[in-house]
Design an enzyme around this catalytic site. Structure first.
Site, PDB file in Angstrom:
ATOM      1  N   GLU A  79       0.796  -1.124  -0.004  1.00 28.08           N
ATOM      2  CA  GLU A  79       0.019  -0.110  -0.014  1.00 28.08           C
ATOM      3  C   GLU A  79       0.966   1.336  -0.056  1.00 28.08           C
ATOM      4  O   GLU A  79       1.966   1.097   0.532  1.00 28.08           O
ATOM      5  CB  GLU A  79      -0.990  -0.170   1.319  1.00 28.08           C
ATOM      6  CG  GLU A  79      -2.009  -1.038   1.038  1.00 28.08           C
ATOM      7  CD  GLU A  79      -3.164  -1.105   2.290  1.00 28.08           C
ATOM      8  OE1 GLU A  79      -3.959  -1.331   1.965  1.00 28.08           O
ATOM      9  OE2 GLU A  79      -2.646  -0.973   3.430  1.00 28.08           O
ATOM     10  N   CYS A  92       3.302   8.368   1.244  1.00 27.97           N
ATOM     11  CA  CYS A  92       4.168   7.697   2.339  1.00 27.97           C
ATOM     12  C   CYS A  92       4.426   6.091   1.449  1.00 27.97           C
ATOM     13  O   CYS A  92       3.162   5.915   0.905  1.00 27.97           O
ATOM     14  CB  CYS A  92       3.070   7.142   3.403  1.00 27.97           C
ATOM     15  SG  CYS A  92       3.782   6.063   4.654  1.00 27.97           S
ATOM     16  N   CYS A  99       6.197  -6.689   7.284  1.00 23.14           N
ATOM     17  CA  CYS A  99       7.137  -6.297   8.026  1.00 23.14           C
ATOM     18  C   CYS A  99       7.589  -7.427   9.366  1.00 23.14           C
ATOM     19  O   CYS A  99       6.783  -7.674   9.897  1.00 23.14           O
ATOM     20  CB  CYS A  99       7.015  -4.953   8.816  1.00 23.14           C
ATOM     21  SG  CYS A  99       8.213  -4.402   9.792  1.00 23.14           S
ATOM     22  N   CYS A 103       5.732  -4.876  15.589  1.00 27.00           N
ATOM     23  CA  CYS A 103       5.103  -3.879  16.570  1.00 27.00           C
ATOM     24  C   CYS A 103       3.848  -4.170  16.915  1.00 27.00           C
ATOM     25  O   CYS A 103       3.145  -4.479  16.129  1.00 27.00           O
ATOM     26  CB  CYS A 103       5.243  -2.529  16.148  1.00 27.00           C
ATOM     27  SG  CYS A 103       7.004  -2.053  15.654  1.00 27.00           S
ATOM     28  N   CYS A 106       0.738  -2.432  15.436  1.00 27.79           N
ATOM     29  CA  CYS A 106       0.779  -2.012  13.959  1.00 27.79           C
ATOM     30  C   CYS A 106       0.180  -3.208  12.997  1.00 27.79           C
ATOM     31  O   CYS A 106       0.526  -4.312  13.241  1.00 27.79           O
ATOM     32  CB  CYS A 106       2.256  -1.924  13.438  1.00 27.79           C
ATOM     33  SG  CYS A 106       2.383  -1.687  11.670  1.00 27.79           S
ATOM     34  N   CYS A 325      -1.091   6.046  10.037  1.00 26.18           N
ATOM     35  CA  CYS A 325       0.054   5.268  10.496  1.00 26.18           C
ATOM     36  C   CYS A 325      -0.317   4.110  11.231  1.00 26.18           C
ATOM     37  O   CYS A 325      -1.153   3.884  12.114  1.00 26.18           O
ATOM     38  CB  CYS A 325       0.889   6.110  11.401  1.00 26.18           C
ATOM     39  SG  CYS A 325       1.882   7.364  10.537  1.00 26.18           S
TER      40      CYS A 325
END
Ligand code: SF4
Length: 332
Positions: A79, A92, A99, A103, A106, A325
């Site tokens: 994305e 962004c 990933c 985290c 996230c 975010c």
């Protein structure tokens, strides 16, 4: 490209022309490259493809933020988000599919790591965004700011990211100013200094906790580097006279938002040349996390300010389309 053209008996400047057509003039087809001979264009067309990630889905927020779901050659998706500011756009972009940092707050972290993006896949997200703006009658020359803050940890894919940042900042490439290109990282030992020496862009560091214990709980992948050692590296990070490191801190209700934690953050950063970006948590797919009350956010901000830190309270954009975010997720 230089080698390739040399093998075909072409002069050295031909590589510059080709590069310029691809990145600066954003050509989608070899036939558009009118200062290159027809014979060379045809031979390039037979052997190579000019390819960008394909837009699979577009979502537009009520605040004008646009999220594009992009399909890659091998069936994976990433994305990218275009954020309208007052008189320019910030994009962004993603650097990995998924990933590995994990985290806990996230959405990308929760989907796990699939693969690294190539330099072309990283930089061409900007070409895709420019095309989207043009197709909707908007001015693509206003896309002047890029943040490597989408899916992935850029410093874990540093070799490709370095090349992509070169494509983006080169004056014959996308021509983005290095002061308007920001790499956001949780901090990866060794690579942080390499990025600093490359002078390819500005640095943002996702800290999200004022101490190692809490950071380990929130960002397990990042905590292999002790927070004190990370901060020591930031104290020595090479900066030009007016440059500063951006510290990102996502506020999570009752987890990292108390005045005592704000004071601990001030102490931790006392010798880092930085500004702090505070952002209230954007609810994603993870359970158990909430944004703090506004009063709590303002108190946290005030503690930092009163101790002399420069603080910005970042307004979240694109929340309604899960483009803010920590909300990026793209299952293949
Ligand atoms: S916050 Fe950044 S580093 Fe952490 S899991 Fe999400 S994408 Fe990865």
């Amino acid at each position: 490209m230089q080698n390739l053209l040399k093998e075909r008996g072409e002069p050295a400047y031909r590589a510059d022309q080709l590069w310029q057509w691809i990145w600066q003039k954003k050509a989608g087809d070899f036939q558009e490259m009118t200062n290159i001979s027809k014979a060379l264009r045809s031979s390039l067309q037979q052997e190579f493809v000019l390819q960008r990630p394909a837009v699979v889905q577009k979502k537009e927020s009520i605040d004008g933020t646009v999220k594009l779901l992009l399909g890659l050659n091998d069936g994976f998706f990433i994305e990218t988000v275009i954020i309208p500011e007052k008189d320019y756009y910030t994009q962004c972009i993603s650097t990995q599919v998924g990933c590995p940092m994990g985290c806990v707050f996230c959405s990308t972290g929760c989907m796990g790591f699939k693969r690294n993006l190539t330099p072309g896949e990283i930089a061409s997200q900007v070409l895709v965004a420019c095309r989207h703006l043009e197709d909707t009658g908007l001015d693509s020359t206003r896309l002047t700011n890029v943040v490597l803050m989408g899916m992935g940890e850029p410093l874990l894919n540093w070799d490709a990211v370095k090349k992509a940042m070169y494509m983006m900042t080169d004056s014959l490439g996308l021509g983005i100013s290095r002061r308007r290109l920001t790499l956001s990282t949780v901090g990866v030992r060794d690579r942080l200094q390499e990025f600093g020496s490359s002078r390819l862009g500005m640095l943002a560091v996702s800290l999200h906790a004022p101490d190692q214990d809490l950071r380990r709980r929130l960002m397990p992948g990042a905590a292999t580097w002790d927070i004190k050692d990370l901060v020591r590296a930031l104290e020595q990070y090479p900066l030009a006279p007016r440059e500063r490191i951006t510290i990102e801190y996502v506020l999570l209700k009752d987890i990292n938002d108390s005045p005592a934690q704000a004071r601990a953050l001030v102490r931790l950063l006392s010798r880092v040349k930085c500004k702090v970006n505070l952002l209230a948590y954007n609810p994603g797919e993870q359970e158990g996390y909430q944004p703090p009350q506004e009063k709590t956010i303002l108190t946290f901000e005030e503690v930092l300010r009163s101790k002399g830190l420069t603080v910005t309270l970042r307004k979240s954009k694109g929340q309604d389309i899960s483009a803010a975010c920590g909300q990026l997720i793209a299952d293949s």
